[in-house]
Design an enzyme around this catalytic site. Structure first.
Site: not given
Lengths: 879, 879
Positions: A23, A93, A102, A104, A336, A452, A769, A837, A857
């Site tokens: 900020k 802030r 959490g 302030m 932002r 599965h 692979s 794979c 790949y």
């Protein structure tokens, strides 16, 4: 004091996040650029560390430094802390480099006390001033003095009752005076001292409270979980208040520089005239769309438009801006990067690139693979309000509605009749596939992310929730208990595979968006990435889908799913139960034309691209009925004295054979190339089907490019022998058909020994692979079918492991074996093609690893191909 | 001709095996030493290679070189080939560096033809000469001319019948003349040419036949299996005949320089006077013990004694000698190291060392670990002739006789009553242990060398045969079909776990021999070895036995066997079925004193030595009844409408819980430290039991040295957390008892990831122990319960793998991980103690690997401790 602890906004920039927090850095940046930001200063995050290291004490000189900046503010604004004419009010802030829960809350209007309240009342209205004062005491009491929120609420509620009103804003000035008096009394009573009326003291206490909130338990836990260092610290921003409620010409609002849902380039947001920050979100008055500001305060709107464009250009991204207009003058309170939907993320990134504000590489960096994933599946409409019955593991994204069905046969039957069904099972097995194919989605009470059901559903791009343990499924009664309800077959539910939620009834859906921008972005990704993206596809339909999603071929075509088809299973069983090679060959002879047809279709769909066909892999007993079920049937028949029946004999026979094939640990059992070595006739048939299909296609002018892959090799000899078999069949078919057929035979590296012996295995392989699913199972000694339900979930909760290794490739352990396999394989064969794979082939972090490991790949399910394309490009950009 | 192909005996020595073959080298050696060897020469093994490389042709000059040597022989002996007065006769024998089956038999009396036979007849008796001639034709016809043996036998049989006699030696001179005539006719008819009468031609053909026999199929297969190079070749030995049948003062015999069964230092062998080589083994006349030679021909006997002593000294080993006495003069025909029993091997080695003929190191090299193994188990008397019913895998050595019992409960019951029983099961499970304990041995129809029955039996040192697939066991009928018989409960069988043979009825046994020499040899081994030898022991009895066998501590004490005891299982089940931690702790509270008692006993038995206690490892469902059995029981009860019964409810309950715990791949499931992480209270109880027992013992002045071992760690975090738990309990008990308790916590490396991450795991470990059983399973992806029965046996037959990796550590693959684990662990903690506690810890090749890999110790079952001690010493000597 050697270190500068306090920085005026003019002294920083957006690059000072570590010192000023997010900020503070953005406020400094806007100030630097010359945008209208109410003046103020930031106490650095490092100060917070010093404060903590001193045992929660201000370092020497900090208070002076802060006070010096307050005085500078007073001078600049012509206001003074505690002044009875024109009092200086500030907001305080917190602001760390990374936002976290959490920390302030904001304190607004600091500097108020009975006297300054009256002064403010004279300028902005007395009721408003009193309400501000009341809120300030409450906010300060709560966050600085650590008093219970409820104690204040009880007073407020008593006064409301006494006044006979329902809402706070209906309280009159007298009521508020009473509230304030009782608040101050409460503070005195609970803290043993009067509320600090002195603004300087208020400010120092507030700064201290921000620092203290860094050590608050919620923030500490969050940092631990997210591995945020504890010595990052939080900065404190002190900024002069501006008043959006000073006059009809005043207001306050929030806006996005583009539509955060669609990405469309229009200002998007809302505002209120004559209001302070809180009011916009409090819901008491309905804010107006930002465009209306153009009618209400045209000059200010023009300023907003100009500033929005400027900030977007400056930051090169869509901004989320908080502003206040005081008497026609625009002030910026925060800017932002704006949070956005997946759809907007893609459109904004592509548009910004087209507008020349960022380059293509940056556009790719701006979109996460998760966002692409969201675009590829329909989801539950976030606006729809439905009863959530249960929550399981989000195994395969997408949403579906349908009638509950508890078995695969009914699912298939109803599905064929055009019914939409959700298959609900404790778990699924390979012989449920025919039901899964025709169901809208799958819901199981057992299993983990790679059970599965999860794998099959992901492969099919079907919504799936697994491990939904609060379901009590009674298959006998065809009903389930959940959330205190009993649902029966045919009751309608909906599932959201992206979140794991199960809903009662039908819910509203959001259709997948795969617009022009997504396609364009992925084309850019293709230009950048160096890693190939292939798909795991077992059918021509899968192959076509994969191709349409941009796959460069099939990296894994599993042949066992073909064996599972309802019309083939009996033939497959005949083959398995054969006592002699001759009988086995007879059954295989019947399977040959079917397999040839399978391969014909897939090779055709992928023409011009490689199709990697894995020979039969699963243990044969997966194709037989369950031993326990058979044993139960037989025992019951015996109890009923039905031993004489034909059925009894048949089942006894089946049981004996199923038992002979059953295994203690099928994952480590008689499967993969072990099958091909003991029953070479099976692999022989499959190789023949591959090459006969290829020959036919070549005859039709189709460029078919099969590559045969041998699974579960752990020793060079296994590959040597099976390769020889495939080459022999290849040569035979070549002779028989008179056509030159392509020949590539490779192997999967999916057990540790294969990686360790990759030198010698490479001698017999045209490609490797990595089957990282099985490699993860064996490297960890985790059965994926058991681990998640039994202990892995707890491991993740307790942070024994940082990630589920079946979802995200374990770079520490499994990754070492992958790197070893690549290095050893290439040391023997420098040009060896190497891919992956497993399920990890579609997971972004794992793809980045594959890129770094020098793989050629990745192969993943068709629906993850676009994700993989983007991830591969992002990995290349990270290099 | 550049290469010398033919060597006179005088030209070689015992170091020329590669050139002259074993037999030729020893003949040369004896000649060199000046011993009486009939003169002769050797055609080198290299000549055989040249012959083969030329396509079965004599190289240039070979025939000349041979002939030259024959002429030298003639000159030296005053005899001539084909001479009608004093003909030279020779023997022709093959002799490779390694002896192998299928090689050509000896040809004696080469040089005979009708004329030289008459000459021989005049010197040695005509009937004998004719019989020699007859045998020579038959031998030559068979091995050189490749004629069927049976064709000759038919002629012989016809003549016998015609002469009205039963045995060959009853044939008269006339009969033999007739046999010879018909033999010669047969040769002419079958080969199309007359029998070669010319001695030179006979010799060249015989040499050629020896060469050809190198390529004979049996020899080729044998070389392939035993990895003997094909280009080793065979030598040919040509030696002048001496005649043990020339006079009453002649004879022939074989002897060992010591008793090959007992090792006792006395000449051992037999001889015949007036006989030729063949006759000693032909069984027509009964040979006399060698000692009797002292009475028959005292001078020759004195020569034999002198020569035996000389040869033993010369070779430094017990010799197996062939000799002939011609007219009172001793000739040596062969000497070689004598084959001996295990018992003799040990005694001879120790005695030779005591006699100063070899040193201790050599004595250790002379005894194989397999021989020590044989000494430690009773075996079936090799002389006993019993019906072999079946053959299975030799899972645990030793022999046993007993009544067949088909279930563990009966085995236990009968065993307690003092009955000897053999437990026969399709396979065993952990809840059969109580039966195995009381059985004499175990026989299963399923399973491999490392199945449950095998491991448990080996651990207990009980004979065991597994995977005996020809048994058809019918548990319902309590009978089994084997070899066409039906055996019922109570029928007596015997098993020989060293060979895998199953016998009908009781068989003669040979008791184990662990005499003074064995103990002495092992003490020498202890002086030499650098690898520690520990034992796997789960009970005080095991621990004591291990100690008596020389174990240096307990390397693996499995606590699960303690949980299996009949009186504890119900409490263990109570613990497992507990729904809350509280209930679980209550059940654990009952187990605590029992476990404490277990550890007390073992620690006491091993006082002064480390006892490595592994915390609970197996999946919990191993302690519950089988799911399938329960499902069957319940279905049957339902079919009988017994749903209302208490039993039905109890079983349904049990089934539900067993099902919830059941796993697809228990090997990779919820076990090891995963249990300890999810249910820390279990490990807590065990740690408490360990330290309370230790405190008690220390209080009694007993030096208890527990080391706690955490199983199945795959991530440093797992060890960190469980170690912390153990340390905490340790500290608590220390506080409670006020005693300083030893603290050592280590881990097993048994999954690949642990080896890969050994750096970080070492941070939390005082020691590593490689669990190579599981490490082999995961590295290969082989389930040991499934692999052997399903495919591993075929893999070994087909030489896909050279060895069973569960028996012999796979140095190529698993070994890499072991080396990695050692190196990485020690790189972080140079003094880290590292051992191995898999089955491999007792296997010689694997022990040698462990030595080379720098491990500190191996741990194996008590019965293998002596084997490991010897193997470790042999490994050290190989360095």
């Amino acid at each position: 004091m050697t270190q500068k602890l306090v920085f005026r906004f003019e002294e920083g920039s957006k690059d000072d996040r570590a010192r000023l927090g997010g900020k503070g850095a953005n406020l400094a940046e806007m100030t630097k650029v010359g945008l209208p930001v109410p003046p103020g200063f930031t106490v650095s995050a490092q100060t917070c560390n010093i404060y903590n290291s001193l045992g929660q004490k201000f370092p020497d000189g900090l208070e002076d430094a802060i006070w010096q900046e307050v005085q500078a503010l007073e001078q600049r604004l012509g206001k003074r802390f505690g002044d009875e004419e024109n009092p200086l009010l500030v907001s305080v802030r917190s602001g760390a480099a990374v936002s976290m829960p959490g920390m302030m809350d904001t304190i607004l209007n600091l500097g108020l006390n009975p006297k300054t309240t009256e002064a403010l009342g004279r300028r902005a209205g007395r009721r408003f001033a009193l309400d501000c004062h009341r809120r300030f005491i409450q906010m300060f009491g709560n966050v600085v003095l650590h008093m219970e929120h409820s104690a204040f609420e009880m007073i407020l509620s008593a006064v409301r009752e006494h006044a006979g009103v329902e809402h706070d804003h209906q309280l009159g000035e007298g009521d508020l005076e009473q509230v304030i008096a009782r608040y101050l009394e409460l503070v005195q009573r609970q803290t043993g001292r009067p509320f600090p009326e002195e603004p300087r003291e208020q400010l120092m206490l507030a700064v201290r409270a921000v620092f203290d909130s860094w050590e608050n338990p919620r923030a500490k836990v969050y940092r631990k979980i997210n591995q945020i260092p504890d010595d990052l610290g939080t900065a404190v921003n002190v900024q002069a208040m501006v008043f959006g409620n000073l006059s009809p010409n005043s207001g306050t609002g929030v806006l996005f520089t583009r539509n955060p849902n669609t990405g469309e380039k229009v200002l998007y947001g809302e505002y209120l005239t004559q209001a302070q920050g809180e009011d916009v979100v409090a819901g008491i008055r309905t804010p107006k769309p930002i465009a209306v500001l153009g009618e209400d305060i045209p000059a200010a709107y023009a300023d907003v438009e100009r500033v929005a464009d400027l900030l977007e250009k400056h930051y090169g991204d869509m901004q989320d801006i908080e502003f206040t207009i005081e008497d026609g003058k625009l002030y910026l309170l925060q800017t932002r990067s704006g949070k956005r939907s997946a759809r907007a993320a893609v459109k904004v990134a592509v548009d910004l690139a087209h507008e020349g504000r960022i380059d293509k590489a940056e556009a790719i960096r701006r979109v996460t693979p998760e966002q692409i994933d969201q675009l590829l599946h329909r989801g539950v409409d976030p606006k729809a309000a439905n009863e959530v019955l249960a929550k399981g593991l989000p195994a395969s994204p997408g949403a579906a509605t349908g009638r509950i069905t508890f078995d695969a046969d009914s699912a298939e039957e109803l599905g064929r009749m055009g019914e939409r069904v959700i298959l609900v099972r404790p778990e699924t097995a390979p012989d449920d596939i025919h039901g899964i194919v025709l169901a809208q989605g799958v819901l199981t009470s057992r299993g983990g992310m790679t059970c599965h059901a999860a794998i099959v559903a992901r492969g099919m791009g079907k919504p799936c929730i697994v491990g939904c343990e609060s379901l009590r499924i009674d298959l006998m009664r065809k009903e389930m208990q959940v959330a205190g309800r009993t649902l029966k077959e045919d009751d309608v539910i909906s599932i959201d595979g992206a979140t794991g939620r199960v809903f009662l009834g039908a819910v509203g859906m959001v259709e997948p968006q795969l617009g022009g921008e997504t396609a364009e972005l992925l084309r850019w990704a293709d230009e950048i990435r160096r890693l190939g993206v292939m798909a795991n596809a077992d059918t021509p339909e899968d192959a076509e889908r994969a191709r349409s999603f941009g796959a460069g071929g099939v990296g894994l075509c599993r042949t066992e799913h073909m064996f599972m088809a309802q019309d083939r299973l009996p033939v497959v069983q005949e083959m398995i139960l054969a006592d002699t090679e001759e009988d086995r060959r007879a059954a295989l002879g019947k399977l040959l034309p079917m397999q040839e047809g399978d391969f014909y279709g897939i090779l055709k769909a992928m023409q011009g691209l490689p199709v990697t066909i894995r020979l039969l892999d699963p243990p044969l007993h997966e194709f037989l009925p369950d031993v326990e079920e058979l044993a139960v049937d037989i025992a019951v028949m015996r109890a009923r004295d039905e031993q004489g029946s034909e059925e009894y004999r048949r089942k006894s026979d089946l049981l004996r054979k199923a038992r002979a094939l059953s295994e203690f640990n099928p994952m480590l059992g008689f499967r993969g190339c072990r099958l091909g070595l003991i029953y070479p006739e099976i692999y022989e048939m499959q190789a023949r089907a591959v090459y006969q299909a290829t020959a036919r296609l070549l005859g039709e002018g189709v460029d078919a490019r099969p590559e045969v892959m041998i699974p579960l090799v752990g020793d060079p000899k296994e590959l040597e022998i099976t390769r020889r078999l495939v080459v022999q069949v290849h040569d035979e078919v070549q002779r028989e058909t008179g056509r030159e057929l392509p020949l590539k035979v490779g192997t999967m590296l999916e057990i540790p020994r294969a990686c360790l012996l990759a030198y010698d295995i490479a001698e017999h392989a045209d490609f490797f692979s990595f089957g990282t699913n099985d490699l993860t199972q064996t490297t960890f000694g985790f059965s994926r079918d058991d681990a998640e339900a039994k202990f892995l979930t707890r491991y993740l909760e307790d942070k024994v492991l940082p990630e589920n290794p079946f979802a995200v490739l374990d770079q520490n352990g499994v990754g070492q074996l992958v790197e070893l396999g690549v290095a050893r394989g290439r040391s023997r064969k420098p040009e060896l093609k190497v891919g992956i794979c497993g399920e990890h082939g579609g997971e972004p972090q794992s793809i980045a690893f594959c890129h770094r490991a020098g793989l050629n790949y990745v192969s993943c399910s068709p629906y993850r191909v676009p994700i993989a394309r983007l991830s591969a490009a992002r990995a290349a950009l990270e290099d």
